[in-house]
Design a protein around this motif. Structure first.
Motif, PDB file in Angstrom:
ATOM      1  N   ALA A 724       2.279   6.239  -5.358  1.00  0.00           N
ATOM      2  CA  ALA A 724       1.907   5.421  -6.519  1.00  0.00           C
ATOM      3  C   ALA A 724       1.905   6.682  -7.608  1.00  0.00           C
ATOM      4  N   ARG A 725       2.445   7.876  -6.856  1.00  0.00           N
ATOM      5  CA  ARG A 725       2.162   9.241  -6.654  1.00  0.00           C
ATOM      6  C   ARG A 725       4.214  10.157  -6.501  1.00  0.00           C
ATOM      7  N   GLU A 728       4.996   8.045  -9.690  1.00  0.00           N
ATOM      8  CA  GLU A 728       4.835   8.271 -11.031  1.00  0.00           C
ATOM      9  C   GLU A 728       6.002  10.072 -11.353  1.00  0.00           C
ATOM     10  N   LEU A 740      -1.507   6.828 -13.918  1.00  0.00           N
ATOM     11  CA  LEU A 740      -1.775   6.359 -12.469  1.00  0.00           C
ATOM     12  C   LEU A 740      -3.052   6.272 -12.684  1.00  0.00           C
ATOM     13  N   HIS A 742      -6.073   5.823  -9.920  1.00  0.00           N
ATOM     14  CA  HIS A 742      -6.540   5.037  -8.605  1.00  0.00           C
ATOM     15  C   HIS A 742      -7.398   5.716  -7.634  1.00  0.00           C
ATOM     16  N   LEU A 766       0.513   2.629 -13.459  1.00  0.00           N
ATOM     17  CA  LEU A 766       0.591   2.723 -12.128  1.00  0.00           C
ATOM     18  C   LEU A 766      -0.575   2.702 -11.333  1.00  0.00           C
TER      19      LEU A 766
END
Length: 867
Positions: A724-725, A728, A740, A742, A766
């Motif tokens: 995900a990072r 991003e 994002l 998390h 995200l």
């Protein structure tokens, strides 16, 4: 004319009824003979000279009576003899003539395999009897006593049964004339020549019959060797055999067992749920901690026996007992049940028995009767979900409930009103929160159930609960018990306390010290592990009723369902170990088809599961389209994939046990990260180049370009925060606004991110699958992208339901990205084509795949080219 040729002609004459009286009569005898042959009435006939023949037999009583009736109906023409010059004339007996004709049919009829089946001697069946002299001894034993001469019976004389452990019962040998069934003697009389008329043949036939019987019931051996085989004194063990397997075996040997006509055989035992004290009244609300009894009750002739009579039976050590002026045959199994007739039950155990209608005793499922008050309770809680027209929203609710929400409210009110728990397992987005808030208002209307409510939920859902409670039920006093604000003083009946699972663990003692009207576990899959600290904490919280809210009551195994229901209604499904043996293993393996039905009967009243796709549930929802996008690996990805497979499979083949399982899990994780992006697998830093290295990322860029051109919004889920990072950073480099969320995102920031997305400020959201797969409402999104596949499709569906839920007004398109020819592709095919396998194996996660053989694992992970 041979008999085999004559019989069809005679049978036709009988059928027409117009032939000569002799033909019509012998036609009737022919039909009777054919019927006897079809029943296997075939025996070897032995004579005192060398010629032997087949004959008809053995004879049953009804057949003997038919034989006598035919003989009596014989017309004179059927037995007329031609006059000869040598009188006197001797006319044969009519009965002997009929017997001789039937024996001729038996001997002249073709010797077929059926005869071998009847006699057990194929050689005797296929050759003329007089050509096999070495079988004469066998033939004598088969024939003698079966129908020729005598029939032997054993008569049980219960009058000889006297009190005392050493007493025995007299079993008398009874002999019946085979030709004249009305002539009956006791064996002692037969051995007295002056009363029986003396018949050495009858005595010999009786001993032969007893010898045959001794082979299947050894106690008869004592009579075979006795000078006068008149009576056998049977002990209790031998008498029990005469009540059981010995009877059909003796019958097959031609010996009937006769019991007195006054003997009662209908002693039965039935399982009954009773109150511990016979005088106790039925409880208005079943206490799950209360005790009831499971008792075997005996009945004689349909009438229950008294406790004194039950004690008399329980103390009996004999197969026949004198009870109510009758001799009662007692099955040992019935006695065993009566001796252990009292079993203590919890209220939950009794409810389970009532719902299933059966109890498990020593591994067997036995029908059980329940008292009227428990049957009434069962009928109330097992009744169908009340229709919406019969439900009424609480007065303090500032909202209009949908019809299915009204029905769900009435269902919850019915169960919790009886002190029972419930699991509301509606699909995500169908409004479980507002239904529970309505239940709080309803319970506050009744002084018996009014009191503070505790709601335990994930941290991300605290704002949602507070906002909806304050908006739809302003009369409730909502209080957060989280972070630095942990005040439990002065809780009123209308107070709703909101806390998180983490706080519930930390402040377990404080929360457990209060008496709650209702405790609710939202996203209750958090307590699916019954051994976790979270589950242990929630079990300590005292409440009049408990409610679990979840969109996935079974995530991995049936044990998940057990954990939920054992929290809401403790003891309903028994201990976990027993549940696995009694229900889970038979259901999951399919070894007991009835197990699923029994489990459904027990849990159905306590779990309400409704899907958005059910007819009439949510007709206002727009359509949802799901698509699988198959992409090719880049050259770099393919090289990494094949290298990891080759190296790791060699290590796996050379290992075993926990080491092998660990290597398999590592292999699967490595391959999935390679399929996502080489930079994720290689753990490259923020400066890593992203474009042009991943087929998945290239497709995501194309999807986002189309979605942005349509001014749409999209949710992108991945199970890896690292991926995900990386996404991003990649989107930021392309100038695409994205955010994002998390597991490490603070609660206030989570809500702010949701608000920004819902306002349309950020088109790409995200999300970490584990942290954001539940508890969020993101109806701004018209697209959901699953960048990588999860092992359980139910988890993916939960994530999709962040967008596809009540309040969504636009069609939702779900995109699943799959790399071609990889382990992802293989798993996707299994999920699509073998749903049963997916539910039983793949939903266990990658752990189940660690049990694959080396060949199966190789087949799963090997890279394949395009089809």
């Amino acid at each position: 004319m041979p008999v085999t040729d004559a019989v069809p002609e005679l049978a036709r004459a009988r059928a027409r009824g117009l032939g000569h009286p002799a033909s019509v009569f012998w036609g009737a005898v022919s039909l009777f003979g054919l019927e006897l042959l079809s029943r296997g009435r075939l025996l070897p006939g032995i004579t005192n000279w060398t010629f032997d023949a087949w004959r008809m037999g053995p004879w049953e009583r009804g057949e003997q009576e038919m034989l006598d009736a035919l003989a009596a109906a014989m017309p004179p023409e059927a037995r007329a003899l031609a006059l000869s010059d040598a009188p006197p004339y001797q006319v044969p007996d009519r009965r002997e003539l009929v017997r001789a004709f039937l024996d001729a049919m038996a001997d002249s009829w073709p010797r077929t395999p059926a005869a071998a089946w009847v006699t057990g001697q194929p050689e005797f069946s296929t050759m003329a009897a007089n050509h096999v002299p070495h079988l004469r001894e066998w033939a004598k034993e088969v024939a003698v006593g079966r129908d020729a001469g005598v029939r032997v019976s054993l008569r049980v004389d219960l009058d000889r049964l006297l009190p005392g452990a050493d007493d025995k019962v007299a079993v008398t040998v009874v002999v019946r004339d085979g030709d004249e069934p009305s002539r009956v003697w006791e064996a002692g009389e037969l051995w007295t020549a002056d009363t029986s008329g003396g018949s050495p043949a009858a005595k010999a036939q009786t001993r032969l019959a007893l010898r045959r019987g001794a082979r299947v019931w050894p106690p008869l051996e004592r009579l075979v060797t006795a000078e006068v085989p008149d009576m056998l004194l049977a002990d209790d063990a031998e008498l029990r055999e005469l009540l059981g397997d010995a009877v059909p075996q003796l019958a097959a040997a031609g010996i009937e067992v006769l019991w007195p006509a006054e003997v009662v055989r209908d002693l039965t035992a039935r399982l009954t749920v009773t109150s511990v004290s016979p005088s106790s009244s039925a409880p208005a609300v079943l206490s799950l901690e209360g005790l009831l009894g499971l008792r075997w009750r005996a009945a004689l002739g349909g009438q229950d026996l008294t406790d004194a009579e039950l004690d008399q039976l329980a103390e009996a050590r004999r197969p026949v007992v004198r009870l109510r002026d009758k001799w009662v045959l007692v099955d040992e199994k019935v006695i065993a049940k009566i001796r252990r007739r009292d079993v203590r039950l919890s209220g939950a155990d009794a409810l389970r028995v009532a719902l299933a209608g059966q109890a498990e005793i020593d591994g067997q499922w036995i029908d059980a009767a329940i008292p009227e008050w428990l049957e009434s309770l069962r009928e109330r809680i097992a009744a169908p979900v009340p229709p919406a027209r019969d439900a009424e929203a609480p007065a303090g609710l500032k909202a209009t409930l949908r019809h299915y929400q009204l029905a769900g409210l009435a269902w919850l009110e019915r169960l919790t009103g009886h002190g029972l728990g419930a699991c509301l397992a509606d699909d995500m987005g169908l409004g479980k929160t507002i239904t529970l808030i309505s239940l709080c208002l309803k319970r506050n209307e009744d002084p018996r159930t009014a009191g503070p409510t505790l709601v335990v939920c994930p941290a991300s859902m605290l704002p949602t609960w507070q906002r909806e409670a304050e908006r739809f039920a302003p009369s409730l006093a909502v209080r957060r018990f989280h972070g630095s604000s942990r005040d439990l003083d002065g809780l009123g009946p209308s107070t709703v306390v909101l806390t998180t699972y983490g706080t519930a663990r930390k402040d377990r003692e404080r929360l457990a010290s209060l008496r709650w009207s209702l405790v609710c576990a939202d996203e209750a899959q958090h307590i699916k592990n019954p051994y976790s600290a979270t589950a242990a904490a929630l079990r300590d919280f005292r409440a009049l009723a408990r409610v679990a809210l979840t969109g996935t009551p079974v995530e991995n195994h049936l044990a998940d369902l057990w954990a939920l229901l054992d929290w809401t209604t403790p003891g309903l499904l028994g201990p976990l170990k027993t549940f696995k043996t009694r229900y889970a293993r038979p259901v999951e393996t399919g070894e007991d088809p009835q197990a699923a039905q029994r489990l459904a009967a027990v849990i159905r009243p306590f779990v309400l599961r409704r899907l958005k796709s059910d007819p009439g549930i949510a007709p206002e929802l727009p359509p949802k389209t799901e698509s699988d996008h198959v992409v090719a690996l880049s050259r770099e990805q393919a090289g990494l994939y094949e290298a990891v497979v080759r190296e790791t499979l060699d290590l796996i083949t050379a290992s075993d046990g926990i080491t092998r399982r660990g290597l398999v899990l590592k292999l699967l994780t490595s391959l999935k990260t390679i399929c996502n992006h080489p930079a994720q697998y290689l753990k490259e830093g923020p400066a890593a180049r992203t474009a042009g290295r991943s087929g998945k990322l290239a497709l995501l860029d194309e999807l986002l370009d189309v979605i942005r051109s349509e001014a749409g919004s999209v949710l992108v889920f991945t199970q890896y925060v690292g991926m995900a990072r990386l996404l991003e950073r990649h989107l930021a480099g392309r100038g695409i606004p994205a955010q994002l969320l998390h597991g490490g995102t603070p609660v206030p920031e989570r809500q702010a991110m949701v608000d920004r997305f819902q306002r349309g400020n950020v088109p790409v959201f995200l999300l970490s699958l584990k942290a954001a797969g539940t508890g969020l409402t993101l109806t701004r999104a018209g697209h959901v992208v699953h960048f990588d596949r999860w092992w359980n499709p139910a988890v993916e569906e939960q994530a999709t339901d962040r967008a596809y839920r009540i309040g969504q007004t636009q069609p939702v398109q779900v995109h699943r990205i799959i790399t071609e020819g990889t382990v992802e592709d293989k798993i996707a095919q299994i999920l699509a084509t073998k749903r049963d396998l997916a539910e039983s194996v793949l939903t266990s996660g990658p752990t189940a795949l660690t049990e694959l053989t080396d060949d199966e694992l190789t087949d799963l992970v090997s890279l394949r080219g395009p089809a």
